[in-house]
Design an enzyme around this catalytic site. Structure first.
Site, PDB file in Angstrom:
ATOM      1  N   LYS A   1      22.121  84.895  34.077  1.00 31.63           N
ATOM      2  CA  LYS A   1      20.801  85.116  34.695  1.00 31.63           C
ATOM      3  C   LYS A   1      20.742  84.442  36.055  1.00 31.63           C
ATOM      4  CE  LYS A   1      19.263  80.738  34.524  1.00 31.63           C
ATOM      5  NZ  LYS A   1      19.000  79.938  35.671  1.00 31.63           N
TER       6      LYS A   1
ATOM      7  N   PRO B   1      30.017  81.071  35.547  1.00 30.10           N
ATOM      8  CA  PRO B   1      30.477  79.735  35.958  1.00 30.10           C
ATOM      9  C   PRO B   1      29.789  78.637  35.147  1.00 30.10           C
ATOM     10  CG  PRO B   1      28.963  80.637  37.598  1.00 30.10           C
ATOM     11  CD  PRO B   1      29.245  81.741  36.622  1.00 30.10           C
TER      12      PRO B   1
ATOM     13  N   GLY C   1      24.069  77.063  37.142  1.00 30.99           N
ATOM     14  CA  GLY C   1      22.688  77.526  37.306  1.00 30.99           C
ATOM     15  C   GLY C   1      22.511  78.971  36.864  1.00 30.99           C
ATOM     16  N   MET C   2      23.507  79.506  36.124  1.00 37.27           N
ATOM     17  CA  MET C   2      23.429  80.896  35.654  1.00 37.27           C
ATOM     18  C   MET C   2      23.347  80.975  34.131  1.00 37.27           C
ATOM     19  SD  MET C   2      25.780  83.000  38.298  1.00 37.27           S
ATOM     20  CE  MET C   2      24.923  84.525  37.891  1.00 37.27           C
ATOM     21  N   ALA C   3      23.069  79.825  33.506  1.00 44.49           N
ATOM     22  CA  ALA C   3      22.781  79.762  32.063  1.00 44.49           C
ATOM     23  C   ALA C   3      23.932  80.234  31.183  1.00 44.49           C
ATOM     24  CB  ALA C   3      21.496  80.538  31.747  1.00 44.49           C
ATOM     25  N   GLY C   4      25.160  79.873  31.555  1.00 45.23           N
ATOM     26  CA  GLY C   4      26.318  80.304  30.773  1.00 45.23           C
ATOM     27  C   GLY C   4      26.341  79.720  29.370  1.00 45.23           C
ATOM     28  N   GLY C   5      26.036  78.434  29.250  1.00 45.89           N
ATOM     29  CA  GLY C   5      26.015  77.818  27.922  1.00 45.89           C
ATOM     30  C   GLY C   5      24.920  78.431  27.065  1.00 45.89           C
ATOM     31  N   SER C   6      23.767  78.671  27.675  1.00 44.14           N
ATOM     32  CA  SER C   6      22.659  79.307  26.959  1.00 44.14           C
ATOM     33  C   SER C   6      23.058  80.715  26.517  1.00 44.14           C
ATOM     34  CB  SER C   6      21.430  79.406  27.864  1.00 44.14           C
ATOM     35  OG  SER C   6      21.088  78.150  28.376  1.00 44.14           O
ATOM     36  N   ALA C   7      23.760  81.427  27.384  1.00 42.92           N
ATOM     37  CA  ALA C   7      24.222  82.776  27.053  1.00 42.92           C
ATOM     38  C   ALA C   7      25.140  82.732  25.829  1.00 42.92           C
ATOM     39  CB  ALA C   7      24.954  83.389  28.245  1.00 42.92           C
TER      40      ALA C   7
ATOM     41  N   ASP D   1      16.518  78.167  28.242  1.00 42.94           N
ATOM     42  CA  ASP D   1      17.010  79.446  28.778  1.00 42.94           C
ATOM     43  C   ASP D   1      17.609  80.360  27.706  1.00 42.94           C
ATOM     44  OD1 ASP D   1      16.408  79.026  31.423  1.00 42.94           O
ATOM     45  OD2 ASP D   1      18.451  78.525  32.035  1.00 42.94           O
TER      46      ASP D   1
HETATM   47  C1  LIG Z   1      16.937  75.300  35.712  1.00 43.33           C
HETATM   48  C2  LIG Z   1      16.963  76.445  34.747  1.00 43.33           C
HETATM   49  C3  LIG Z   1      16.135  77.599  35.324  1.00 43.33           C
HETATM   50  O1  LIG Z   1      16.207  78.739  34.516  1.00 43.33           O
HETATM   51  O2  LIG Z   1      18.246  76.991  34.496  1.00 43.33           O
HETATM   52  P1  LIG Z   1      19.763  76.478  34.827  1.00 43.33           P
HETATM   53  O3  LIG Z   1      19.848  76.246  36.274  1.00 43.33           O
HETATM   54  O4  LIG Z   1      20.021  75.257  34.013  1.00 43.33           O
HETATM   55  O5  LIG Z   1      20.651  77.634  34.404  1.00 43.33           O
HETATM   56  C4  LIG Z   1      16.332  76.037  33.389  1.00 43.33           C
HETATM   57  O6  LIG Z   1      15.020  75.540  33.550  1.00 43.33           O
HETATM   58  C5  LIG Z   1      17.135  75.044  32.592  1.00 43.33           C
HETATM   59  O7  LIG Z   1      17.107  75.451  31.283  1.00 43.33           O
HETATM   60  P2  LIG Z   1      18.186  74.887  30.205  1.00 43.33           P
HETATM   61  O8  LIG Z   1      19.510  74.683  30.875  1.00 43.33           O
HETATM   62  O9  LIG Z   1      18.108  75.756  28.995  1.00 43.33           O
HETATM   63  O10 LIG Z   1      17.562  73.473  29.966  1.00 43.33           O
HETATM   64  P3  LIG Z   1      17.381  72.624  28.614  1.00 43.33           P
HETATM   65  O11 LIG Z   1      18.704  72.516  27.938  1.00 43.33           O
HETATM   66  O12 LIG Z   1      16.193  73.114  27.847  1.00 43.33           O
HETATM   67  O13 LIG Z   1      17.004  71.218  29.283  1.00 43.33           O
HETATM   68  C6  LIG Z   1      17.943  70.438  29.969  1.00 43.33           C
HETATM   69  C7  LIG Z   1      17.174  69.433  30.820  1.00 43.33           C
HETATM   70  O14 LIG Z   1      16.621  70.108  31.980  1.00 43.33           O
HETATM   71  C8  LIG Z   1      15.345  69.596  32.299  1.00 43.33           C
HETATM   72  N1  LIG Z   1      14.331  70.666  32.161  1.00 43.33           N
HETATM   73  C9  LIG Z   1      14.672  71.866  31.607  1.00 43.33           C
HETATM   74  C10 LIG Z   1      13.727  72.882  31.524  1.00 43.33           C
HETATM   75  C11 LIG Z   1      12.417  72.609  32.007  1.00 43.33           C
HETATM   76  N2  LIG Z   1      11.450  73.531  31.948  1.00 43.33           N
HETATM   77  N3  LIG Z   1      12.107  71.408  32.560  1.00 43.33           N
HETATM   78  C12 LIG Z   1      13.061  70.437  32.652  1.00 43.33           C
HETATM   79  O15 LIG Z   1      12.785  69.358  33.158  1.00 43.33           O
HETATM   80  C13 LIG Z   1      15.092  68.444  31.326  1.00 43.33           C
HETATM   81  O16 LIG Z   1      15.570  67.276  31.961  1.00 43.33           O
HETATM   82  C14 LIG Z   1      15.989  68.800  30.136  1.00 43.33           C
HETATM   83  O17 LIG Z   1      16.372  67.667  29.396  1.00 43.33           O
HETATM   84  N1  LIG Z   2      29.420  77.333  25.645  1.00 39.37           N
HETATM   85  C1  LIG Z   2      29.239  76.591  26.766  1.00 39.37           C
HETATM   86  N2  LIG Z   2      29.510  77.114  27.968  1.00 39.37           N
HETATM   87  C2  LIG Z   2      29.297  76.383  29.094  1.00 39.37           C
HETATM   88  N3  LIG Z   2      28.858  75.120  29.104  1.00 39.37           N
HETATM   89  C3  LIG Z   2      28.574  74.559  27.930  1.00 39.37           C
HETATM   90  C4  LIG Z   2      28.744  75.271  26.727  1.00 39.37           C
HETATM   91  N4  LIG Z   2      28.369  74.461  25.734  1.00 39.37           N
HETATM   92  C5  LIG Z   2      27.976  73.308  26.290  1.00 39.37           C
HETATM   93  N5  LIG Z   2      28.106  73.337  27.621  1.00 39.37           N
HETATM   94  C6  LIG Z   2      27.727  72.248  28.557  1.00 39.37           C
HETATM   95  O1  LIG Z   2      26.511  72.639  29.200  1.00 39.37           O
HETATM   96  C7  LIG Z   2      26.514  72.246  30.566  1.00 39.37           C
HETATM   97  C8  LIG Z   2      25.662  73.256  31.354  1.00 39.37           C
HETATM   98  O2  LIG Z   2      26.388  74.433  31.477  1.00 39.37           O
HETATM   99  P1  LIG Z   2      25.831  75.893  31.827  1.00 39.37           P
HETATM  100  O3  LIG Z   2      24.930  76.374  30.769  1.00 39.37           O
HETATM  101  O4  LIG Z   2      27.035  76.704  32.130  1.00 39.37           O
HETATM  102  O5  LIG Z   2      25.076  75.649  33.200  1.00 39.37           O
HETATM  103  P2  LIG Z   2      23.594  75.683  33.737  1.00 39.37           P
HETATM  104  O6  LIG Z   2      22.754  74.776  32.850  1.00 39.37           O
HETATM  105  O7  LIG Z   2      23.724  75.174  35.129  1.00 39.37           O
HETATM  106  O8  LIG Z   2      23.135  77.089  33.710  1.00 39.37           O
HETATM  107  C9  LIG Z   2      27.992  72.198  30.967  1.00 39.37           C
HETATM  108  O9  LIG Z   2      28.239  71.150  31.834  1.00 39.37           O
HETATM  109  C10 LIG Z   2      28.749  71.998  29.647  1.00 39.37           C
HETATM  110  O10 LIG Z   2      29.179  70.664  29.509  1.00 39.37           O
END
Ligand SMILES: C[C@@](CO)(OP(=O)(O)O)[C@H](O)COP(=O)(O)OP(=O)(O)OC[C@H]1O[C@@H](n2ccc(N)nc2=O)[C@H](O)[C@@H]1O
Ligand SMILES: Nc1ncnc2c1ncn2[C@@H]1O[C@H](COP(=O)(O)OP(=O)(O)O)[C@@H](O)[C@H]1O
Length: 308
Positions: A16, A104, A108-114, A146
């Site tokens: 995403k 990656p 910031g593209m939510a790979g772990g969440s995916a 995410d």
């Molecule tokens: C920034 C975003 C934008 O979509 O994505 P990524 O860049 O990580 O992909 C998200 O808010 C990331 O969501 P996700 O990666 O699922 O975060 P979570 O595991 O729920 O939370 C990890 C940490 O991020 C912070 N967090 C997350 C979501 C939110 N609404 N507020 C926060 O402050 C908190 O410090 C939390 O402990």
């Molecule tokens: N299946 C997985 N794929 C990627 N990262 C993972 C996974 N499981 C746990 N992680 C951890 O989650 C952290 C965040 O990774 P990722 O979801 O890819 O990035 P972001 O939160 O920036 O979207 C990574 O540093 C990694 O240590």
């Protein structure tokens, strides 16, 4: 009598970007209230689950070395959460998870969440649970903010901490170039940096997403380009100043606009069409501002079982 071993199940799941990411103040639980527009892209991961006594996890592909292969892996946590949700916690000890990464890590593209979303759908299929996607999304929300979006895909408005979703009308396929950085950025650190910047100053806030939602409905990439916005961008750039150069280079290469994806450091560039995206990608790859580039389109559907 021999027990029948169910065949493995493979799920493909999108990455995403956030077309709009408006971040509110930090809440008592440490999260921030968000108003975000998620957009699922054709850059994907694949997760296969096997029913086997040889439980564990294997990861290959983009950034595989950075992904944990113990119980902290989000896909493994998803397997355990689903097994507990259906009252069969021991089932998780008989699952092998194989992840092929295209998304990656920490980009910031939510790979772990995916991967977590994919593991939920894959195990629900492996175990013949026949659960509705909405029930999987409830389990998904316990794993990360995410994760629910990766189940639904498309384009969606996210509120709460990002887990409350409403689909958004989007008439058009948009074409993107993604610039991967040398290293990832930690999501909590980027939110923390935004809190710090807001304590010492008053960084601009992007406001409400209404105009962007209208641009999406119109399908006009030029209109959409003017409205991309991310409150976390200033924090990501503060932690990784080189991103400024990357963002400029994408626009110089011919993109309509660029934005940091979520907490970064991946930068997403919107292009007029698929041909333009290929040209921008080639030029950006030669500009020396990022580790690698990919082209992708969106919106695409959420996690899907692959027919093999
Ligand atoms: C920034 C975003 C934008 O979509 O994505 P990524 O860049 O990580 O992909 C998200 O808010 C990331 O969501 P996700 O990666 O699922 O975060 P979570 O595991 O729920 O939370 C990890 C940490 O991020 C912070 N967090 C997350 C979501 C939110 N609404 N507020 C926060 O402050 C908190 O410090 C939390 O402990
Ligand atoms: N299946 C997985 N794929 C990627 N990262 C993972 C996974 N499981 C746990 N992680 C951890 O989650 C952290 C965040 O990774 P990722 O979801 O890819 O990035 P972001 O939160 O920036 O979207 C990574 O540093 C990694 O240590």
């Amino acid at each position: 009598m021999l027990a029948v071993v169910p065949p493995p199940v493979t799920v493909r799941v999108p990455s995403k970007i956030n077309l709009h990411l408006s971040v509110g103040d930090v809440r008592d639980d440490g999260y921030h209230d968000l108003t975000t527009v998620f957009h699922a892209l054709s850059l994907t991961d694949e997760v296969t689950v096997f029913s086997t006594p040889d439980a564990g996890i294997e990861v290959s592909g983009e950034g595989a070395k950075l992904v944990p292969t113990d119980d902290s892996n989000l896909a493994m946590r998803a397997v355990r959460a689903l097994a507990e949700h259906v009252g069969k916690p021991d089932e998780a000890n008989r699952v092998r998870v194989v992840i092929r990464k295209g998304i990656p890590v920490a980009g910031g593209m939510a790979g772990g969440s995916a991967d977590a979303a994919a593991a939920l759908l894959a195990c629900s299929t492996l175990w013949n649970l026949d659960l509705h996607r909405d029930e999987l999304a409830e389990v998904a929300a316990t794993l990360g903010s995410d994760v629910p979006f990766a189940l639904y895909g498309g384009t969606a408005l996210g509120t709460g901490r990002g887990e409350q979703l409403v689909p958004v009308l989007s008439r058009h396929t948009f074409h993107w170039v993604l610039a991967f950085d040398q290293r990832g950025l930690s999501t909590p650190k980027v939110y923390g940096e935004l809190d710090r910047l807001r304590e010492v100053g008053d960084p601009p806030r992007i406001g409400s997403p209404e105009a962007l939602l209208e641009a999406l409905a119109s399908g006009d990439p030029r209109r959409l380009a003017l409205l991309l916005g991310n409150d976390l961008q200033a924090a990501a750039v503060s932690l990784r100043p080189g991103l400024r150069r990357t963002l400029r280079a994408g626009v110089t290469a011919g993109a309509l606009a660029g934005v940091v994806s979520g907490s970064g450091p991946t930068c997403a560039f919107l292009c007029t069409d698929g041909d333009s995206a290929l040209k921008v990608a080639a030029e950006l790859a030669g500009a020396g501002v990022c580790r690698t580039v990919r082209v992708a389109h969106g919106p695409v559907p959420g996690a899907r079982v692959c027919d093999e």
